[in-house]
Design a protein around this motif. Structure first.
Motif, PDB file in Angstrom:
ATOM      1  N   THR A 128       0.842  -1.198   0.000  1.00  0.00           N
ATOM      2  CA  THR A 128       0.000   0.000   0.000  1.00  0.00           C
ATOM      3  C   THR A 128       0.874   1.245   0.000  1.00  0.00           C
ATOM      4  O   THR A 128       2.057   1.183   0.370  1.00  0.00           O
ATOM      5  N   GLY A 129       0.286   2.353  -0.410  1.00  0.00           N
ATOM      6  CA  GLY A 129       0.973   3.624  -0.241  1.00  0.00           C
ATOM      7  C   GLY A 129       0.840   4.100   1.195  1.00  0.00           C
ATOM      8  O   GLY A 129      -0.159   3.833   1.859  1.00  0.00           O
ATOM      9  N   LEU A 130       1.864   4.772   1.702  1.00  0.00           N
ATOM     10  CA  LEU A 130       1.822   5.380   3.027  1.00  0.00           C
ATOM     11  C   LEU A 130       2.231   6.839   2.917  1.00  0.00           C
ATOM     12  O   LEU A 130       3.086   7.198   2.096  1.00  0.00           O
ATOM     13  N   THR A 138      -1.332  16.815  15.454  1.00  0.00           N
ATOM     14  CA  THR A 138      -0.553  15.589  15.376  1.00  0.00           C
ATOM     15  C   THR A 138      -0.379  15.135  13.938  1.00  0.00           C
ATOM     16  O   THR A 138      -1.337  15.140  13.161  1.00  0.00           O
ATOM     17  N   ALA A 139       0.846  14.728  13.599  1.00  0.00           N
ATOM     18  CA  ALA A 139       1.110  14.110  12.300  1.00  0.00           C
ATOM     19  C   ALA A 139       1.057  12.603  12.463  1.00  0.00           C
ATOM     20  O   ALA A 139       1.660  12.056  13.386  1.00  0.00           O
ATOM     21  N   MET A 140       0.305  11.927  11.586  1.00  0.00           N
ATOM     22  CA  MET A 140       0.192  10.475  11.691  1.00  0.00           C
ATOM     23  C   MET A 140       0.422   9.828  10.334  1.00  0.00           C
ATOM     24  O   MET A 140       0.248  10.462   9.284  1.00  0.00           O
ATOM     25  N   VAL A 141       0.825   8.554  10.379  1.00  0.00           N
ATOM     26  CA  VAL A 141       1.042   7.787   9.152  1.00  0.00           C
ATOM     27  C   VAL A 141      -0.274   7.119   8.771  1.00  0.00           C
ATOM     28  O   VAL A 141      -0.903   6.446   9.589  1.00  0.00           O
ATOM     29  N   VAL A 142      -0.690   7.317   7.511  1.00  0.00           N
ATOM     30  CA  VAL A 142      -1.965   6.758   7.049  1.00  0.00           C
ATOM     31  C   VAL A 142      -1.750   6.003   5.741  1.00  0.00           C
ATOM     32  O   VAL A 142      -0.872   6.339   4.945  1.00  0.00           O
ATOM     33  N   PRO A 143      -2.563   4.964   5.509  1.00  0.00           N
ATOM     34  CA  PRO A 143      -2.468   4.245   4.236  1.00  0.00           C
ATOM     35  C   PRO A 143      -3.128   5.027   3.105  1.00  0.00           C
ATOM     36  O   PRO A 143      -4.133   5.710   3.313  1.00  0.00           O
ATOM     37  N   PRO A 147      -2.635   5.639  -4.599  1.00  0.00           N
ATOM     38  CA  PRO A 147      -2.025   6.965  -4.749  1.00  0.00           C
ATOM     39  C   PRO A 147      -1.942   7.393  -6.211  1.00  0.00           C
ATOM     40  O   PRO A 147      -1.762   6.565  -7.100  1.00  0.00           O
ATOM     41  N   GLY A 148      -2.090   8.690  -6.443  1.00  0.00           N
ATOM     42  CA  GLY A 148      -1.982   9.222  -7.793  1.00  0.00           C
ATOM     43  C   GLY A 148      -0.539   9.396  -8.226  1.00  0.00           C
ATOM     44  O   GLY A 148       0.386   9.424  -7.405  1.00  0.00           O
ATOM     45  N   CYS A 149      -0.350   9.519  -9.528  1.00  0.00           N
ATOM     46  CA  CYS A 149       1.012   9.667 -10.072  1.00  0.00           C
ATOM     47  C   CYS A 149       1.691  10.922  -9.538  1.00  0.00           C
ATOM     48  O   CYS A 149       2.893  10.919  -9.265  1.00  0.00           O
ATOM     49  N   HIS A 150       0.929  11.998  -9.371  1.00  0.00           N
ATOM     50  CA  HIS A 150       1.521  13.260  -8.934  1.00  0.00           C
ATOM     51  C   HIS A 150       2.001  13.159  -7.484  1.00  0.00           C
ATOM     52  O   HIS A 150       3.087  13.643  -7.156  1.00  0.00           O
ATOM     53  N   SER A 151       1.205  12.526  -6.616  1.00  0.00           N
ATOM     54  CA  SER A 151       1.630  12.413  -5.212  1.00  0.00           C
ATOM     55  C   SER A 151       2.840  11.512  -5.080  1.00  0.00           C
ATOM     56  O   SER A 151       3.712  11.739  -4.229  1.00  0.00           O
ATOM     57  N   LEU A 152       2.938  10.483  -5.934  1.00  0.00           N
ATOM     58  CA  LEU A 152       4.135   9.625  -5.924  1.00  0.00           C
ATOM     59  C   LEU A 152       5.345  10.377  -6.449  1.00  0.00           C
ATOM     60  O   LEU A 152       6.441  10.274  -5.895  1.00  0.00           O
ATOM     61  N   ALA A 153       5.145  11.145  -7.525  1.00  0.00           N
ATOM     62  CA  ALA A 153       6.255  11.899  -8.119  1.00  0.00           C
ATOM     63  C   ALA A 153       6.775  12.952  -7.150  1.00  0.00           C
ATOM     64  O   ALA A 153       7.988  13.207  -7.078  1.00  0.00           O
ATOM     65  N   ARG A 154       5.855  13.577  -6.389  1.00  0.00           N
ATOM     66  CA  ARG A 154       6.274  14.600  -5.418  1.00  0.00           C
ATOM     67  C   ARG A 154       6.739  13.970  -4.105  1.00  0.00           C
ATOM     68  O   ARG A 154       7.087  14.688  -3.177  1.00  0.00           O
ATOM     69  N   LYS A 155       6.733  12.637  -4.051  1.00  0.00           N
ATOM     70  CA  LYS A 155       7.156  11.868  -2.874  1.00  0.00           C
ATOM     71  C   LYS A 155       6.321  12.187  -1.639  1.00  0.00           C
ATOM     72  O   LYS A 155       6.786  12.086  -0.510  1.00  0.00           O
ATOM     73  N   GLU A 156       5.060  12.558  -1.883  1.00  0.00           N
ATOM     74  CA  GLU A 156       4.117  12.740  -0.781  1.00  0.00           C
ATOM     75  C   GLU A 156       3.617  11.393  -0.272  1.00  0.00           C
ATOM     76  O   GLU A 156       3.173  11.267   0.872  1.00  0.00           O
ATOM     77  N   VAL A 157       3.672  10.400  -1.160  1.00  0.00           N
ATOM     78  CA  VAL A 157       3.252   9.037  -0.829  1.00  0.00           C
ATOM     79  C   VAL A 157       4.364   8.085  -1.268  1.00  0.00           C
ATOM     80  O   VAL A 157       4.989   8.283  -2.316  1.00  0.00           O
ATOM     81  N   LYS A 158       4.608   7.052  -0.448  1.00  0.00           N
ATOM     82  CA  LYS A 158       5.588   6.030  -0.806  1.00  0.00           C
ATOM     83  C   LYS A 158       4.888   4.678  -0.861  1.00  0.00           C
ATOM     84  O   LYS A 158       4.123   4.324   0.040  1.00  0.00           O
ATOM     85  N   GLN A 177       5.751 -13.667  11.386  1.00  0.00           N
ATOM     86  CA  GLN A 177       7.054 -13.256  10.885  1.00  0.00           C
ATOM     87  C   GLN A 177       6.816 -12.157   9.851  1.00  0.00           C
ATOM     88  O   GLN A 177       5.957 -12.305   8.968  1.00  0.00           O
ATOM     89  N   LEU A 178       7.528 -11.051   9.975  1.00  0.00           N
ATOM     90  CA  LEU A 178       7.360  -9.907   9.081  1.00  0.00           C
ATOM     91  C   LEU A 178       8.689  -9.585   8.411  1.00  0.00           C
ATOM     92  O   LEU A 178       9.723  -9.495   9.089  1.00  0.00           O
ATOM     93  N   GLN A 179       8.650  -9.379   7.094  1.00  0.00           N
ATOM     94  CA  GLN A 179       9.857  -9.010   6.352  1.00  0.00           C
ATOM     95  C   GLN A 179       9.544  -7.807   5.465  1.00  0.00           C
ATOM     96  O   GLN A 179       8.977  -7.951   4.381  1.00  0.00           O
ATOM     97  N   PRO A 180       9.873  -6.606   5.941  1.00  0.00           N
ATOM     98  CA  PRO A 180       9.611  -5.408   5.127  1.00  0.00           C
ATOM     99  C   PRO A 180      10.616  -5.279   3.985  1.00  0.00           C
ATOM    100  O   PRO A 180      11.823  -5.439   4.188  1.00  0.00           O
ATOM    101  N   LYS A 181      10.103  -4.991   2.792  1.00  0.00           N
ATOM    102  CA  LYS A 181      10.990  -4.734   1.657  1.00  0.00           C
ATOM    103  C   LYS A 181      11.291  -3.250   1.540  1.00  0.00           C
ATOM    104  O   LYS A 181      12.264  -2.854   0.908  1.00  0.00           O
ATOM    105  N   THR A 182      10.434  -2.431   2.149  1.00  0.00           N
ATOM    106  CA  THR A 182      10.609  -0.979   2.125  1.00  0.00           C
ATOM    107  C   THR A 182      10.727  -0.480   3.560  1.00  0.00           C
ATOM    108  O   THR A 182      10.475  -1.218   4.508  1.00  0.00           O
ATOM    109  N   ALA A 183      11.120   0.769   3.697  1.00  0.00           N
ATOM    110  CA  ALA A 183      11.242   1.369   5.031  1.00  0.00           C
ATOM    111  C   ALA A 183      10.451   2.670   5.065  1.00  0.00           C
ATOM    112  O   ALA A 183      10.694   3.584   4.274  1.00  0.00           O
ATOM    113  N   PHE A 184       9.480   2.724   5.981  1.00  0.00           N
ATOM    114  CA  PHE A 184       8.695   3.932   6.206  1.00  0.00           C
ATOM    115  C   PHE A 184       8.324   3.941   7.681  1.00  0.00           C
ATOM    116  O   PHE A 184       8.063   2.884   8.258  1.00  0.00           O
TER     117      PHE A 184
END
Length: 301
Positions: A128-130, A138-143, A147-158, A177-184
């Motif tokens: 999922t995008g985060l 408060t700033a919180m992490v949300v799924p 995500p749209g192409c523009h938000s991904l390009a601007r790195k607003e969403v990963k 058991q959890l194995q993350p491929k990405t870091a956020f």
């Protein structure tokens, strides 16, 4: 300065240093690995007790000649392996190794987690995008599921990805058991809520999973303000906890294995985690020598 460890109660610098001294699990050349307790941030706010603030004193106590810096570490509320290095070139080589491993589709970090709820599938991937979202002060992490192409390009969403496998389940709880491929930040906690199985001790995101007649469902972050995790009476009884003690329950997500070029490093779960496994009748987390799946191994370069 105080840090919350174990049952999320504050400890001072001296006791925290003592815990860190006793938590060394590997020392070779420029590398040092510790088993971090939960609640200790790697980089704290000004005036806050953190691992980084304690490293100069820890280095002297361990008799190490050179300054230590962090190569890899779990988040504040998680426990587990912290990889430290006293050599800049070693640090850079390891960081490149981790990056290339993920690019090759490999998973150098393996976590174990106790969840409230059992995933519908025995294994799978959460993708999922985060993004960070401001909720009042408060700033919180949300799924962000689509995500749209523009938000991904601007790195607003990963785009984030975690592979999971159920190692055992009993009484409505599971060991994963959890194995993350990405870091956020908070990636694993948010991904577990998307499975409708929040981590035990997650007092940030667990409110996003509601239940009607025992059937879990996902709430939007806006409809689920942060609160102390809610556990039913049966689970509280199994854990031997009162309602007043829940807020002191630490997060049950532990970085147990890191695969390095020369092989894996392993850190056993902390006492509170092992106690929970015994109380719930769940199996122990497998070690590299005793049952980790083959996909956790990486080739040396």
């Amino acid at each position: 300065m105080r840090v919350h460890i174990g049952q999320r109660r504050p400890l001072g610098p001296e006791k925290t240093l003592g815990l860190l001294e006793a938590s060394v699990v590997h020392q070779e050349g420029a590398l040092l690995a510790l088993n971090k307790p939960p609640g200790l941030p790697v980089l704290g706010q000004p005036g806050e007790l953190s691992l980084d603030a304690l490293l100069p004193v820890l280095r002297r106590r361990l008799g190490l000649p050179a300054e230590l810096h962090v190569v890899k570490a779990p988040a504040r509320e998680c426990s587990g392996l912290v990889l430290l290095s006293s050599c800049y070139h070693t640090t850079k080589k390891l960081q490149q190794f981790f990056t290339k491993a993920r690019q090759r589709g490999q998973y150098p970090a393996t976590y174990c987690a106790v969840t409230v709820g059992v995933p519908a599938e025995a294994e799978g991937e959460i993708r999922t995008g985060l993004s960070w979202q401001q909720q009042g002060d408060t700033a919180m992490v949300v799924p962000v599921p689509a995500p749209g192409c523009h938000s991904l390009a601007r790195k607003e969403v990963k785009i984030t990805l975690t592979r999971y496998r159920v190692l055992g389940a009993r009484g409505g709880c599971a060991l994963l058991q959890l194995q993350p491929k990405t870091a956020f930040p908070e990636q694993l906690q948010v991904h577990l809520t998307l499975l409708l199985c929040p981590a035990l001790g997650d007092h940030e995101h667990s409110s996003r999973v509601g239940s009607v007649l025992g059937v879990p469902f996902l709430l939007t972050p806006e409809a689920a303000p942060t609160r102390t995790q809610v556990l039913d009476e049966e689970l509280l009884s199994q854990l031997g906890l009162s309602l007043q003690q829940i807020r002191h329950l630490p997060l049950h997500i532990h970085l147990q294995e890191l695969v390095l070029p020369k092989g894996p490093l392993y850190a056993p779960p902390p006492p509170h985690f092992l106690r929970t496994l015994r109380c719930l009748g769940l199996p122990e987390c497998p070690t590299a020598a005793g049952g980790s799946p083959p996909h956790s191994a990486l080739p040396a370069h």
